[in-house]
Design a protein around this motif. Structure first.
Motif, PDB file in Angstrom:
ATOM      1  N   GLY A 146      10.070   3.854   2.311  1.00  0.00           N
ATOM      2  CA  GLY A 146       8.732   3.917   2.878  1.00  0.00           C
ATOM      3  C   GLY A 146       8.550   2.792   3.877  1.00  0.00           C
ATOM      4  O   GLY A 146       9.524   2.184   4.337  1.00  0.00           O
ATOM      5  N   PRO A 147       7.317   2.473   4.267  1.00  0.00           N
ATOM      6  CA  PRO A 147       7.062   1.386   5.209  1.00  0.00           C
ATOM      7  C   PRO A 147       7.651   0.062   4.726  1.00  0.00           C
ATOM      8  O   PRO A 147       7.580  -0.279   3.542  1.00  0.00           O
ATOM      9  CB  PRO A 147       5.538   1.318   5.267  1.00  0.00           C
ATOM     10  N   VAL A 148       8.240  -0.686   5.660  1.00  0.00           N
ATOM     11  CA  VAL A 148       8.940  -1.933   5.348  1.00  0.00           C
ATOM     12  C   VAL A 148       8.343  -3.075   6.165  1.00  0.00           C
ATOM     13  O   VAL A 148       8.088  -2.932   7.369  1.00  0.00           O
ATOM     14  CB  VAL A 148      10.451  -1.795   5.651  1.00  0.00           C
ATOM     15  N   ASN A 163       0.548  -3.749  -8.333  1.00  0.00           N
ATOM     16  CA  ASN A 163       1.378  -4.683  -9.076  1.00  0.00           C
ATOM     17  C   ASN A 163       2.779  -4.639  -8.506  1.00  0.00           C
ATOM     18  O   ASN A 163       3.181  -3.657  -7.889  1.00  0.00           O
ATOM     19  CB  ASN A 163       1.393  -4.348 -10.571  1.00  0.00           C
ATOM     20  N   VAL A 164       3.516  -5.721  -8.712  1.00  0.00           N
ATOM     21  CA  VAL A 164       4.869  -5.849  -8.175  1.00  0.00           C
ATOM     22  C   VAL A 164       5.796  -6.323  -9.279  1.00  0.00           C
ATOM     23  O   VAL A 164       5.455  -7.231 -10.036  1.00  0.00           O
ATOM     24  CB  VAL A 164       4.884  -6.858  -6.995  1.00  0.00           C
ATOM     25  N   THR A 165       6.970  -5.710  -9.369  1.00  0.00           N
ATOM     26  CA  THR A 165       7.972  -6.144 -10.341  1.00  0.00           C
ATOM     27  C   THR A 165       9.085  -6.947  -9.689  1.00  0.00           C
ATOM     28  O   THR A 165       9.891  -7.571 -10.365  1.00  0.00           O
ATOM     29  CB  THR A 165       8.591  -4.928 -11.056  1.00  0.00           C
ATOM     30  N   GLU A 213       0.841  -1.210   0.000  1.00  0.00           N
ATOM     31  CA  GLU A 213       0.000   0.000   0.000  1.00  0.00           C
ATOM     32  C   GLU A 213       0.868   1.249   0.000  1.00  0.00           C
ATOM     33  O   GLU A 213       0.596   2.219  -0.721  1.00  0.00           O
ATOM     34  CB  GLU A 213      -0.915  -0.018   1.228  1.00  0.00           C
ATOM     35  N   GLY A 214       1.924   1.228   0.810  1.00  0.00           N
ATOM     36  CA  GLY A 214       2.820   2.372   0.859  1.00  0.00           C
ATOM     37  C   GLY A 214       3.544   2.603  -0.451  1.00  0.00           C
ATOM     38  O   GLY A 214       3.678   3.749  -0.913  1.00  0.00           O
ATOM     39  N   GLN A 215       4.000   1.533  -1.085  1.00  0.00           N
ATOM     40  CA  GLN A 215       4.722   1.684  -2.352  1.00  0.00           C
ATOM     41  C   GLN A 215       3.804   2.121  -3.487  1.00  0.00           C
ATOM     42  O   GLN A 215       4.208   2.895  -4.363  1.00  0.00           O
ATOM     43  CB  GLN A 215       5.431   0.379  -2.704  1.00  0.00           C
ATOM     44  N   MET A 216       2.565   1.652  -3.466  1.00  0.00           N
ATOM     45  CA  MET A 216       1.632   2.103  -4.497  1.00  0.00           C
ATOM     46  C   MET A 216       1.278   3.576  -4.300  1.00  0.00           C
ATOM     47  O   MET A 216       1.117   4.324  -5.272  1.00  0.00           O
ATOM     48  CB  MET A 216       0.365   1.232  -4.490  1.00  0.00           C
ATOM     49  N   PHE A 217       1.181   4.003  -3.042  1.00  0.00           N
ATOM     50  CA  PHE A 217       0.955   5.430  -2.795  1.00  0.00           C
ATOM     51  C   PHE A 217       2.143   6.240  -3.289  1.00  0.00           C
ATOM     52  O   PHE A 217       1.977   7.316  -3.874  1.00  0.00           O
ATOM     53  CB  PHE A 217       0.733   5.683  -1.306  1.00  0.00           C
ATOM     54  N   ARG A 218       3.328   5.729  -3.054  1.00  0.00           N
ATOM     55  CA  ARG A 218       4.538   6.417  -3.504  1.00  0.00           C
ATOM     56  C   ARG A 218       4.532   6.592  -5.024  1.00  0.00           C
ATOM     57  O   ARG A 218       4.977   7.620  -5.546  1.00  0.00           O
ATOM     58  CB  ARG A 218       5.761   5.609  -3.070  1.00  0.00           C
ATOM     59  N   LYS A 219       4.024   5.592  -5.720  1.00  0.00           N
ATOM     60  CA  LYS A 219       4.025   5.631  -7.186  1.00  0.00           C
ATOM     61  C   LYS A 219       2.868   6.433  -7.762  1.00  0.00           C
ATOM     62  O   LYS A 219       3.020   7.099  -8.782  1.00  0.00           O
ATOM     63  CB  LYS A 219       3.953   4.196  -7.741  1.00  0.00           C
ATOM     64  N   THR A 220       1.689   6.348  -7.130  1.00  0.00           N
ATOM     65  CA  THR A 220       0.488   6.907  -7.753  1.00  0.00           C
ATOM     66  C   THR A 220      -0.098   8.107  -7.025  1.00  0.00           C
ATOM     67  O   THR A 220      -0.925   8.825  -7.595  1.00  0.00           O
ATOM     68  CB  THR A 220      -0.628   5.842  -7.838  1.00  0.00           C
ATOM     69  N   SER A 279       4.926   1.426 -11.721  1.00  0.00           N
ATOM     70  CA  SER A 279       4.244   2.718 -11.726  1.00  0.00           C
ATOM     71  C   SER A 279       3.061   2.671 -12.672  1.00  0.00           C
ATOM     72  O   SER A 279       3.189   2.335 -13.839  1.00  0.00           O
ATOM     73  CB  SER A 279       5.211   3.834 -12.162  1.00  0.00           C
ATOM     74  N   MET A 280       1.882   3.001 -12.136  1.00  0.00           N
ATOM     75  CA  MET A 280       0.673   3.012 -12.968  1.00  0.00           C
ATOM     76  C   MET A 280       0.448   4.362 -13.590  1.00  0.00           C
ATOM     77  O   MET A 280       0.190   4.492 -14.773  1.00  0.00           O
ATOM     78  CB  MET A 280      -0.526   2.575 -12.121  1.00  0.00           C
ATOM     79  N   ASP A 281       0.512   5.387 -12.772  1.00  0.00           N
ATOM     80  CA  ASP A 281       0.431   6.741 -13.285  1.00  0.00           C
ATOM     81  C   ASP A 281       0.891   7.678 -12.192  1.00  0.00           C
ATOM     82  O   ASP A 281       1.017   7.302 -11.032  1.00  0.00           O
ATOM     83  CB  ASP A 281      -0.990   7.106 -13.754  1.00  0.00           C
ATOM     84  N   GLY A 282       1.151   8.912 -12.540  1.00  0.00           N
ATOM     85  CA  GLY A 282       1.553   9.902 -11.543  1.00  0.00           C
ATOM     86  C   GLY A 282       3.044   9.845 -11.259  1.00  0.00           C
ATOM     87  O   GLY A 282       3.724   8.890 -11.552  1.00  0.00           O
ATOM     88  N   ALA A 283       3.539  10.876 -10.640  1.00  0.00           N
ATOM     89  CA  ALA A 283       4.935  10.980 -10.326  1.00  0.00           C
ATOM     90  C   ALA A 283       5.225  10.266  -9.006  1.00  0.00           C
ATOM     91  O   ALA A 283       4.394  10.176  -8.141  1.00  0.00           O
ATOM     92  CB  ALA A 283       5.346  12.452 -10.222  1.00  0.00           C
ATOM     93  N   GLU A 284       6.454   9.781  -8.889  1.00  0.00           N
ATOM     94  CA  GLU A 284       6.867   9.105  -7.668  1.00  0.00           C
ATOM     95  C   GLU A 284       7.071  10.120  -6.566  1.00  0.00           C
ATOM     96  O   GLU A 284       7.661  11.160  -6.738  1.00  0.00           O
ATOM     97  CB  GLU A 284       8.162   8.348  -7.944  1.00  0.00           C
ATOM     98  N   GLU A 285       6.559   9.765  -5.374  1.00  0.00           N
ATOM     99  CA  GLU A 285       6.776  10.607  -4.205  1.00  0.00           C
ATOM    100  C   GLU A 285       7.715   9.898  -3.260  1.00  0.00           C
ATOM    101  O   GLU A 285       7.538   8.741  -2.958  1.00  0.00           O
ATOM    102  CB  GLU A 285       5.448  10.873  -3.471  1.00  0.00           C
ATOM    103  N   GLY A 286       8.735  10.548  -2.782  1.00  0.00           N
ATOM    104  CA  GLY A 286       9.668   9.953  -1.861  1.00  0.00           C
ATOM    105  C   GLY A 286       9.982  10.892  -0.738  1.00  0.00           C
ATOM    106  O   GLY A 286       9.326  11.893  -0.521  1.00  0.00           O
ATOM    107  N   LEU A 287      11.021  10.557  -0.011  1.00  0.00           N
ATOM    108  CA  LEU A 287      11.460  11.384   1.110  1.00  0.00           C
ATOM    109  C   LEU A 287      12.096  12.657   0.603  1.00  0.00           C
ATOM    110  O   LEU A 287      12.895  12.641  -0.319  1.00  0.00           O
ATOM    111  CB  LEU A 287      12.459  10.587   1.946  1.00  0.00           C
TER     112      LEU A 287
END
Length: 344
Positions: free
Chosen positions: A243-245, A221-223, A148-155, A335-343
């Motif tokens: 992000g969350p681990v 999705n996961v690569t 969930e955290g990684q998908m939020f980061r991507k989308t 990444s489905m759409d949108g820019a990646e958000e990180g620290l």
């Protein structure tokens, strides 16, 4: 919540002759029964109460010692008060720590400036606390939390993902539903399956069912996935930069079950025999006198009534306390759409 019959048999074997109850606790016992909707037969109630009283005595002794400065955390009675520690671990953990080497490996590089305090909840990466109920599916909740955290980061969208999808469908990858599993196997399933359904479309049932994955409702999705090296510095860098681990921890001490607040440290907690999966969503420190007590902020899957609204502060940089760095990993997401958000 009603305990399965085989747990009742197990407990009756442990307490063949229940001691005389402490009648000064009658009112509190009745209040606890009503609050948690417990109903027993006469004989079962005798030894369930005996377990509850033993747990209550342990909690009150610990909290007296806390007031004397002997502990850094408090304990409280909760919904699991009529269960022995052995019963609880049998039913409510579910992390199968097996030797495997399937993902990429993350080592701390010291190339990043790591903040001293971080809470990914504040950045929108974390869904509300969930409850695995009487099912050893902590591995599934830990895996969906990291995903969930990684998908939020991507989308930029936070979508609650389906643990039931993992419980029902990831057996070919090595998971065993309510009998345990691994987060890496869950990530491998999502990669192989090319998707994971949302919680809304595939709700949790706390038991294994037939696989009902529907690609129309896939929300992730996961690569691939990354295994963090068994080092708290590496874990800190992974949490700070990714992000969350997902992590495995040991929950063997009775104190863990009744944790209420503060920084958890119990010298009886093993750093190797991890048996439960949680999600590290941040870390920080508390200034106590001249000491800085560092902690990991973990999200559990035992509902909001456990701990600090479902969360725990666990001792950090204390020789891998409870094995928190022993089996840490996170997924790599498409990444489905949108820019990646990180620290920042």
């Amino acid at each position: 919540m009603h305990l399965p019959l085989f747990l009742a048999v197990l407990c009756s074997g442990m307490i063949s002759a229940a001691p005389t109850p402490d009648h000064s606790l009658d009112t509190r016992w009745r209040q606890w029964l009503a609050a948690h909707k417990r109903r027993y037969g006469v004989r079962e109630e005798e030894w369930r109460r005996a377990v509850w009283e033993k747990n209550m005595q342990m909690i009150e002794k610990h909290n007296r010692e806390y007031s004397q400065g002997k502990h850094g955390f408090t304990m409280a009675m909760n919904a699991y008060g009529d269960m022995t520690n052995e019963e609880f671990r049998l039913m409510m953990n579910g992390f199968e720590n097996q030797n495997h080497k399937r993902g990429e490996e993350f080592h701390n590089s010291l190339l990043f400036k790591i903040p001293a305090f971080l809470d990914w909840r504040e950045r929108g990466y974390v869904t509300p606390v969930k409850n695995q109920e009487l099912c050893g599916s902590s591995w599934a909740f830990s895996a969906t939390g990291a995903l969930e955290g990684q998908m939020f980061r991507k989308t930029g969208r936070l979508v609650s993902l389906s643990e039931q999808n993992l419980v029902d469908c990831s057996w070919p990858q090595g998971n065993q539903g309510c009998s345990g599993g691994l987060m890496d196997y869950a990530f491998q399933y999502v990669k192989d399956n090319r998707g994971l359904d949302s919680e809304e479309s595939y709700p949790y049932e706390q038991r294994k069912g037939s696989c009902k994955y529907n690609p129309r409702f896939s929300a992730a999705n996961v690569t691939g996935f990354v295994d963090v090296s068994k080092d708290e510095k590496a874990l800190m860098e992974a949490v700070a930069t990714v992000g969350p681990v997902s992590v495995g921890i040991a929950t063997t001490p009775e104190s863990f079950l009744f944790y209420e607040g503060g920084i958890y440290y119990d010298p009886k907690c093993s750093s190797e025999n991890v048996n439960h999966a949680v999600l590290v969503v941040g870390y920080g420190f508390e200034e106590v006198g001249s000491k800085n007590n560092k902690y990991w902020l973990i999200k559990n899957s035992w509902g909001k009534d456990w701990g600090m609204g479902g969360y725990m502060k666990m001792a950090k940089d204390q020789n891998n306390h409870c094995g928190i760095a022993t089996a840490a990993s996170y997924p790599l997401c498409e990444s489905m759409d949108g820019a990646e958000e990180g620290l920042d």
